[in-house]
Scaffold this active site. Sequence first.
Site, PDB file in Angstrom:
ATOM      1  N   HIS A   1      -2.858   7.421   6.856  1.00 47.70           N
ATOM      2  CA  HIS A   1      -1.849   8.160   6.754  1.00 47.70           C
ATOM      3  C   HIS A   1      -2.593  10.279   6.135  1.00 47.70           C
ATOM      4  O   HIS A   1      -2.067  10.468   5.475  1.00 47.70           O
ATOM      5  CB  HIS A   1      -1.089   7.761   5.157  1.00 47.70           C
ATOM      6  CG  HIS A   1       0.080   6.604   5.526  1.00 47.70           C
ATOM      7  ND1 HIS A   1       1.171   6.931   6.280  1.00 47.70           N
ATOM      8  CD2 HIS A   1       0.130   5.328   5.311  1.00 47.70           C
ATOM      9  CE1 HIS A   1       2.111   5.898   6.490  1.00 47.70           C
ATOM     10  NE2 HIS A   1       1.108   4.479   5.648  1.00 47.70           N
TER      11      HIS A   1
ATOM     12  N   GLN B   1       2.688  10.110   1.793  1.00 50.06           N
ATOM     13  CA  GLN B   1       3.909   9.478   1.455  1.00 50.06           C
ATOM     14  C   GLN B   1       4.957   9.829   0.269  1.00 50.06           C
ATOM     15  O   GLN B   1       6.109   9.464   0.448  1.00 50.06           O
ATOM     16  CB  GLN B   1       3.537   7.888   1.737  1.00 50.06           C
ATOM     17  CG  GLN B   1       3.148   7.344   3.313  1.00 50.06           C
ATOM     18  CD  GLN B   1       3.414   5.806   2.339  1.00 50.06           C
ATOM     19  OE1 GLN B   1       1.888   4.977   1.873  1.00 50.06           O
ATOM     20  NE2 GLN B   1       4.107   4.695   3.129  1.00 50.06           N
TER      21      GLN B   1
ATOM     22  N   GLY C   1       0.885  -1.236  -0.035  1.00 46.17           N
ATOM     23  CA  GLY C   1       0.227   0.279   0.169  1.00 46.17           C
ATOM     24  C   GLY C   1       0.722   1.395   0.155  1.00 46.17           C
ATOM     25  O   GLY C   1       2.306   1.350   0.344  1.00 46.17           O
TER      26      GLY C   1
ATOM     27  N   CYS D   1       5.228  -0.460   7.060  1.00 45.77           N
ATOM     28  CA  CYS D   1       5.169   1.013   6.513  1.00 45.77           C
ATOM     29  C   CYS D   1       6.058   0.804   5.579  1.00 45.77           C
ATOM     30  O   CYS D   1       7.531   1.058   5.952  1.00 45.77           O
ATOM     31  CB  CYS D   1       4.137   1.943   7.729  1.00 45.77           C
ATOM     32  SG  CYS D   1       4.500   3.554   6.450  1.00 45.77           S
ATOM     33  N   LEU D   2       5.936   1.346   4.231  1.00 42.77           N
ATOM     34  CA  LEU D   2       7.713   2.255   3.877  1.00 42.77           C
ATOM     35  C   LEU D   2       8.368   3.388   4.401  1.00 42.77           C
ATOM     36  O   LEU D   2       9.218   3.921   3.325  1.00 42.77           O
ATOM     37  CB  LEU D   2       6.904   2.372   2.433  1.00 42.77           C
ATOM     38  CG  LEU D   2       6.339   0.807   1.376  1.00 42.77           C
ATOM     39  CD1 LEU D   2       6.107   1.255  -0.157  1.00 42.77           C
ATOM     40  CD2 LEU D   2       7.188   0.283   1.055  1.00 42.77           C
TER      41      LEU D   2
ATOM     42  N   HIS E   1      -4.772   0.700   7.373  1.00 41.88           N
ATOM     43  CA  HIS E   1      -3.472   1.830   7.688  1.00 41.88           C
ATOM     44  C   HIS E   1      -3.354   2.817   6.240  1.00 41.88           C
ATOM     45  O   HIS E   1      -2.710   4.003   6.738  1.00 41.88           O
ATOM     46  CB  HIS E   1      -2.517   0.629   7.140  1.00 41.88           C
ATOM     47  CG  HIS E   1      -0.626   0.867   7.015  1.00 41.88           C
ATOM     48  ND1 HIS E   1      -0.002   0.720   7.776  1.00 41.88           N
ATOM     49  CD2 HIS E   1      -0.519   1.994   6.584  1.00 41.88           C
ATOM     50  CE1 HIS E   1       1.381   0.758   7.530  1.00 41.88           C
ATOM     51  NE2 HIS E   1       1.482   2.033   6.247  1.00 41.88           N
ATOM     52  N   GLU E   2      -3.969   2.381   5.185  1.00 40.18           N
ATOM     53  CA  GLU E   2      -3.635   3.692   4.237  1.00 40.18           C
ATOM     54  C   GLU E   2      -4.294   5.117   4.475  1.00 40.18           C
ATOM     55  O   GLU E   2      -3.637   5.793   4.189  1.00 40.18           O
ATOM     56  CB  GLU E   2      -4.155   3.290   2.739  1.00 40.18           C
ATOM     57  CG  GLU E   2      -2.601   2.287   2.613  1.00 40.18           C
ATOM     58  CD  GLU E   2      -1.693   2.107   2.410  1.00 40.18           C
ATOM     59  OE1 GLU E   2      -1.135   3.283   2.270  1.00 40.18           O
ATOM     60  OE2 GLU E   2      -0.791   1.135   2.814  1.00 40.18           O
TER      61      GLU E   2
HETATM   62 NI    NI Z   1       1.937   3.229   5.306  1.00 43.17          NI
END
Ligand code: NI
Length: 176
Positions: free
Chosen positions: A147, A52, A47, A101-102, A143-144
């Site tokens: 963000h 991000q 994701g 998470c990236l 989660h997304e």
């Molecule tokens: Ni993330």
Amino acid sequence: MALLKIARMGNPVLLARAEAVPDPAAPGVRQLIDDMIETMEDARGAGLAAPQVHVGQRIFIYRVPEERSTGADDPPLPVQALINPQIIPVGDEMTLRLEGCLSIPGLRAAVPRHARVRYEGIDRDGRAVSGEAVGFLAMVLQHENDHLDGILYPMRMTDLTRFGFEDEVMRYGMPT
Ligand code: NI
């Protein structure tokens, strides 16, 4: 197509609330989504949200990798996009699910999430989409979506013993 630079935890762009997309069908939105897909696949993520990649708009992409599918009601899913999403909990049940998470590379945690959610939004082609999700899909949507509100998964944790480096967690397992 272009690889985008992914902001990491500590960058204030990740703590800001993203703005609604005024025209989800605009060509620039589709271009951003395509660049986000390329960036997520390059980073082997499941994701990625626009903040991000330093874009303060309410857009995220997600997928259910085959190895993360939790059953017939949470099948593997190729990459999807949601613009101006709404994620609404269904019922009171919470579950702990392993997340990464990236923007927090190398780390994993077991994070409490709603077990079932309803989602609504606009897809990459400008169509309204909605449905219910459980399992990995329910987790990645929450989660997304977080963000977009400037929330990173450690801010959802209630037990920091369940937080560790990926290689150590894979070796020893997550404390239960
Ligand atoms: Ni993330």
